[in-house]
Design an enzyme around this catalytic site. Structure first.
Site, PDB file in Angstrom:
ATOM      1  N   HIS A  10       0.827  -1.211   0.000  1.00  0.00           N
ATOM      2  CA  HIS A  10       0.000   0.000   0.000  1.00  0.00           C
ATOM      3  C   HIS A  10       0.863   1.264   0.000  1.00  0.00           C
ATOM      4  O   HIS A  10       2.004   1.266   0.464  1.00  0.00           O
ATOM      5  CB  HIS A  10      -0.936   0.019   1.212  1.00  0.00           C
ATOM      6  N   GLU A  14      -1.375   7.475   6.780  1.00  0.00           N
ATOM      7  CA  GLU A  14      -1.273   8.583   7.740  1.00  0.00           C
ATOM      8  C   GLU A  14      -0.371   8.212   8.918  1.00  0.00           C
ATOM      9  O   GLU A  14       0.351   9.055   9.452  1.00  0.00           O
ATOM     10  CB  GLU A  14      -2.678   8.948   8.229  1.00  0.00           C
ATOM     11  N   TRP A  15      -0.391   6.943   9.297  1.00  0.00           N
ATOM     12  CA  TRP A  15       0.433   6.527  10.431  1.00  0.00           C
ATOM     13  C   TRP A  15       1.868   6.236  10.021  1.00  0.00           C
ATOM     14  O   TRP A  15       2.767   6.354  10.846  1.00  0.00           O
ATOM     15  CB  TRP A  15      -0.208   5.324  11.132  1.00  0.00           C
ATOM     16  N   GLY A  23      -0.024  -1.906  12.296  1.00  0.00           N
ATOM     17  CA  GLY A  23      -0.615  -3.233  12.441  1.00  0.00           C
ATOM     18  C   GLY A  23      -2.029  -3.298  11.899  1.00  0.00           C
ATOM     19  O   GLY A  23      -2.288  -2.917  10.765  1.00  0.00           O
ATOM     20  N   ARG A  61      -6.136   1.082   3.939  1.00  0.00           N
ATOM     21  CA  ARG A  61      -4.983   1.554   3.168  1.00  0.00           C
ATOM     22  C   ARG A  61      -4.639   0.606   2.027  1.00  0.00           C
ATOM     23  O   ARG A  61      -4.225   1.055   0.952  1.00  0.00           O
ATOM     24  CB  ARG A  61      -3.781   1.785   4.088  1.00  0.00           C
ATOM     25  N   GLU A  88      -1.830  -6.661   7.752  1.00  0.00           N
ATOM     26  CA  GLU A  88      -0.484  -6.431   8.267  1.00  0.00           C
ATOM     27  C   GLU A  88      -0.254  -7.259   9.528  1.00  0.00           C
ATOM     28  O   GLU A  88      -1.196  -7.721  10.182  1.00  0.00           O
ATOM     29  CB  GLU A  88      -0.317  -4.928   8.550  1.00  0.00           C
ATOM     30  N   GLY A 159       3.512  -4.520   4.166  1.00  0.00           N
ATOM     31  CA  GLY A 159       4.917  -4.907   4.163  1.00  0.00           C
ATOM     32  C   GLY A 159       5.165  -6.308   4.672  1.00  0.00           C
ATOM     33  O   GLY A 159       5.867  -7.104   4.030  1.00  0.00           O
TER      34      GLY A 159
END
Length: 206
Positions: A10, A14-15, A23, A61, A88, A159
């Site tokens: 993705h 924002e984080w 997570g 996301r 994630e 990821g």
């Protein structure tokens, strides 16, 4: 038969921008993340690629990235399957913490171990080994059969969930996959043989 599989992490969330452990929390993309997703779609379109099916996680996301990639490719409305198996890695008690604050709270060495060891999990969360154990059955039962049927397949995820797929596709060791960084919005192309081994692998870059 074109047994095509493309993985894309993705775009920036924002984080990610705030340097927070994310997570299973569900922030949206930043403007940069939207641009990264659109660029990924444009790169894939420029390669002359198309898809028959897309898979993504249950998180915004990844779903938004998938949608934007497909829009750029003229594939709006493509069959898309969302499943939390592709979510994630769950960071448990670290979720929502700034990474620098987590280091101050738990110690830099401990946070490094949680992030970079294969089989040690943060409190209430998953290790990468746990994430692999969650992701791989879904890949083997759902995604891989699609690819082997000749359905050109996109996976837009995260990821660490994508690390699980890269690990099995490229036959990497736990040590090898821990060193592998996956950039946001950067597609990785695989073509598979009938026996599911990789016959072509390349990063699709600008």
């Amino acid at each position: 038969m074109d047994r095509l599989l493309v993985l894309v992490r993705h775009g920036q969330s924002e984080w990610n921008l705030k340097n927070l452990f994310t997570g299973w929390r569900d922030p949206n993309l930043t403007d940069q993340g939207v641009s990264e997703a659109r660029r990924a779609g444009a790169l894939l379109a420029a390669e002359g690629l198309s898809f028959d099916v897309a898979y993504t996680s249950a998180l915004t996301r990844a779903q938004r990235t998938c949608q934007l990639v497909l829009e750029e490719m003229g594939l709006t409305g493509l069959r898309t399957i969302a499943d939390q198996a592709l979510n994630e890695r769950d960071y448990g008690d670290l979720s929502g913490l700034n990474k620098d604050d987590a280091r101050a709270k738990f110690g830099e060495e401990q946070v490094h171990v949680w992030r970079r060891s294969y089989d040690i999990s943060p409190p209430g969360g998953e290790s990468l080994r746990d994430t692999v154990a969650r992701v791989l059955p879904y890949f083997v039962q759902e995604i891989l059969p699609s690819v082997l049927r000749g359905e050109r397949t996109l996976v837009a995820a995260h990821g660490n969930s994508l690390r699980a797929l890269v690990m099995v596709l490229e036959r990497l060791s736990p040590e090898g996959i821990m060193k592998r960084e996956l950039a946001t919005g950067a597609p990785i192309l695989y073509r598979l043989g009938a026996d599911a081994t990789v016959s072509e692998k390349r990063d699709i870059l600008i």
